[in-house]
Scaffold this motif. Structure first.
Motif, PDB file in Angstrom:
ATOM      1  N   MET A   1       0.833  -1.172   0.000  1.00  0.00           N
ATOM      2  CA  MET A   1       0.000   0.000   0.000  1.00  0.00           C
ATOM      3  C   MET A   1       0.880   1.238   0.000  1.00  0.00           C
ATOM      4  N   THR A   2       0.574   2.211  -0.815  1.00  0.00           N
ATOM      5  CA  THR A   2       1.333   3.444  -0.924  1.00  0.00           C
ATOM      6  C   THR A   2       0.650   4.537  -0.119  1.00  0.00           C
ATOM      7  N   THR A   3       1.440   5.284   0.654  1.00  0.00           N
ATOM      8  CA  THR A   3       0.882   6.400   1.405  1.00  0.00           C
ATOM      9  C   THR A   3       1.145   7.688   0.646  1.00  0.00           C
ATOM     10  N   THR A   4       0.251   8.630   0.765  1.00  0.00           N
ATOM     11  CA  THR A   4       0.444   9.922   0.129  1.00  0.00           C
ATOM     12  C   THR A   4       0.612  10.979   1.197  1.00  0.00           C
ATOM     13  N   THR A   5       1.605  11.847   1.002  1.00  0.00           N
ATOM     14  CA  THR A   5       1.863  12.867   2.004  1.00  0.00           C
ATOM     15  C   THR A   5       2.003  14.258   1.425  1.00  0.00           C
ATOM     16  N   PHE A   6       2.368  14.400   0.179  1.00  0.00           N
ATOM     17  CA  PHE A   6       2.669  15.710  -0.367  1.00  0.00           C
ATOM     18  C   PHE A   6       2.001  15.876  -1.721  1.00  0.00           C
ATOM     19  N   GLY A   7       0.950  16.650  -1.749  1.00  0.00           N
ATOM     20  CA  GLY A   7       0.299  16.968  -3.005  1.00  0.00           C
ATOM     21  C   GLY A   7      -0.224  15.775  -3.767  1.00  0.00           C
ATOM     22  N   GLY A   8      -0.599  14.697  -3.085  1.00  0.00           N
ATOM     23  CA  GLY A   8      -1.137  13.525  -3.752  1.00  0.00           C
ATOM     24  C   GLY A   8      -0.076  12.603  -4.323  1.00  0.00           C
ATOM     25  N   LEU A   9       1.205  12.900  -4.107  1.00  0.00           N
ATOM     26  CA  LEU A   9       2.271  12.056  -4.609  1.00  0.00           C
ATOM     27  C   LEU A   9       2.602  10.977  -3.590  1.00  0.00           C
ATOM     28  N   PRO A  10       3.109   9.840  -4.032  1.00  0.00           N
ATOM     29  CA  PRO A  10       3.510   8.815  -3.071  1.00  0.00           C
ATOM     30  C   PRO A  10       4.566   9.346  -2.120  1.00  0.00           C
ATOM     31  N   ASP A  11       4.618   8.786  -0.926  1.00  0.00           N
ATOM     32  CA  ASP A  11       5.587   9.203   0.080  1.00  0.00           C
ATOM     33  C   ASP A  11       6.991   9.015  -0.470  1.00  0.00           C
ATOM     34  N   ALA A  12       7.683  10.138  -0.687  1.00  0.00           N
ATOM     35  CA  ALA A  12       8.993  10.098  -1.324  1.00  0.00           C
ATOM     36  C   ALA A  12      10.105   9.688  -0.367  1.00  0.00           C
ATOM     37  N   GLY A  13       9.852   9.621   0.911  1.00  0.00           N
ATOM     38  CA  GLY A  13      10.895   9.318   1.878  1.00  0.00           C
ATOM     39  C   GLY A  13      11.163   7.839   2.071  1.00  0.00           C
ATOM     40  N   GLN A  14      10.441   6.983   1.382  1.00  0.00           N
ATOM     41  CA  GLN A  14      10.593   5.550   1.600  1.00  0.00           C
ATOM     42  C   GLN A  14      11.531   4.938   0.569  1.00  0.00           C
ATOM     43  N   GLY A  15      12.772   4.724   0.971  1.00  0.00           N
ATOM     44  CA  GLY A  15      13.706   3.956   0.175  1.00  0.00           C
ATOM     45  C   GLY A  15      14.234   4.623  -1.081  1.00  0.00           C
ATOM     46  N   LEU A  16      14.241   5.927  -1.179  1.00  0.00           N
ATOM     47  CA  LEU A  16      14.740   6.573  -2.378  1.00  0.00           C
ATOM     48  C   LEU A  16      16.053   7.321  -2.152  1.00  0.00           C
ATOM     49  N   GLY A  17      16.714   7.060  -1.057  1.00  0.00           N
ATOM     50  CA  GLY A  17      18.010   7.666  -0.798  1.00  0.00           C
ATOM     51  C   GLY A  17      17.939   9.170  -0.644  1.00  0.00           C
ATOM     52  N   ILE A  18      18.930   9.839  -1.226  1.00  0.00           N
ATOM     53  CA  ILE A  18      19.055  11.283  -1.050  1.00  0.00           C
ATOM     54  C   ILE A  18      17.869  12.033  -1.644  1.00  0.00           C
ATOM     55  N   LEU A  19      17.371  11.593  -2.787  1.00  0.00           N
ATOM     56  CA  LEU A  19      16.225  12.269  -3.384  1.00  0.00           C
ATOM     57  C   LEU A  19      14.982  12.135  -2.512  1.00  0.00           C
ATOM     58  N   GLY A  20      14.814  10.987  -1.906  1.00  0.00           N
ATOM     59  CA  GLY A  20      13.686  10.786  -1.003  1.00  0.00           C
ATOM     60  C   GLY A  20      13.781  11.663   0.222  1.00  0.00           C
ATOM     61  N   ARG A  21      14.996  11.774   0.756  1.00  0.00           N
ATOM     62  CA  ARG A  21      15.183  12.632   1.936  1.00  0.00           C
ATOM     63  C   ARG A  21      14.977  14.093   1.575  1.00  0.00           C
ATOM     64  N   MET A  22      15.416  14.488   0.392  1.00  0.00           N
ATOM     65  CA  MET A  22      15.208  15.867  -0.046  1.00  0.00           C
ATOM     66  C   MET A  22      13.718  16.151  -0.234  1.00  0.00           C
ATOM     67  N   ALA A  23      13.005  15.197  -0.824  1.00  0.00           N
ATOM     68  CA  ALA A  23      11.570  15.377  -1.007  1.00  0.00           C
ATOM     69  C   ALA A  23      10.860  15.436   0.340  1.00  0.00           C
ATOM     70  N   SER A  24      11.301  14.615   1.281  1.00  0.00           N
ATOM     71  CA  SER A  24      10.713  14.641   2.625  1.00  0.00           C
ATOM     72  C   SER A  24      10.981  15.971   3.321  1.00  0.00           C
ATOM     73  N   ALA A  25      12.205  16.485   3.153  1.00  0.00           N
ATOM     74  CA  ALA A  25      12.543  17.776   3.755  1.00  0.00           C
ATOM     75  C   ALA A  25      11.700  18.882   3.130  1.00  0.00           C
ATOM     76  N   LEU A  26      11.517  18.837   1.827  1.00  0.00           N
ATOM     77  CA  LEU A  26      10.685  19.822   1.144  1.00  0.00           C
ATOM     78  C   LEU A  26       9.243  19.735   1.624  1.00  0.00           C
ATOM     79  N   ALA A  27       8.743  18.521   1.792  1.00  0.00           N
ATOM     80  CA  ALA A  27       7.378  18.334   2.284  1.00  0.00           C
ATOM     81  C   ALA A  27       7.235  18.881   3.704  1.00  0.00           C
ATOM     82  N   ALA A  28       8.239  18.659   4.550  1.00  0.00           N
ATOM     83  CA  ALA A  28       8.204  19.173   5.920  1.00  0.00           C
ATOM     84  C   ALA A  28       8.252  20.703   5.918  1.00  0.00           C
ATOM     85  N   TYR A  29       9.090  21.269   5.050  1.00  0.00           N
ATOM     86  CA  TYR A  29       9.161  22.722   4.936  1.00  0.00           C
ATOM     87  C   TYR A  29       7.820  23.282   4.495  1.00  0.00           C
ATOM     88  N   TRP A  30       7.213  22.676   3.497  1.00  0.00           N
ATOM     89  CA  TRP A  30       5.923  23.138   2.979  1.00  0.00           C
ATOM     90  C   TRP A  30       4.856  23.061   4.074  1.00  0.00           C
TER      91      TRP A  30
END
Length: 89
Positions: free
Chosen positions: A1-30
């Motif tokens: 099951m995919t969770t959505t956290t930012f603008g309807g996109l799948p949770d980018a922080g799960q297993g995507l390395g640096i890009l996932g962490r950057m997306a998570s940081a951007l989502a937290a900032y937003w």
């Protein structure tokens, strides 16, 4: 099951390395940005009310800034405002 956290996109922080962490940081900032904007809008709304209406809801005009941390320069980090402890010297 995919969770959505930012603008309807799948949770980018799960297993995507640096890009996932950057997306998570951007989502937290937003999220923090939106919360700050909501607090500012609420404060502006309370400041626009007349004294009688404020009294009806149990707030004095002098308390508005302290409800949102804007009169002390402190940053409000959570949605719930914690009362300050008075220091006795």
């Amino acid at each position: 099951m995919t969770t959505t956290t930012f603008g309807g996109l799948p949770d980018a922080g799960q297993g995507l390395g640096i890009l996932g962490r950057m997306a998570s940081a951007l989502a937290a900032y937003w999220s923090a940005y939106r919360a700050r904007q909501e607090r500012r809008a609420s404060e502006a709304l309370l400041r626009s009310l007349d004294d009688r209406t404020l009294k009806d809801i149990g707030i004095d005009r002098s308390e508005i800034g302290s409800l949102f941390g804007s009169d002390t320069g402190d940053r409000v980090l959570s949605r719930r405002v914690q009362p300050r402890q008075m220091r006795h010297f």
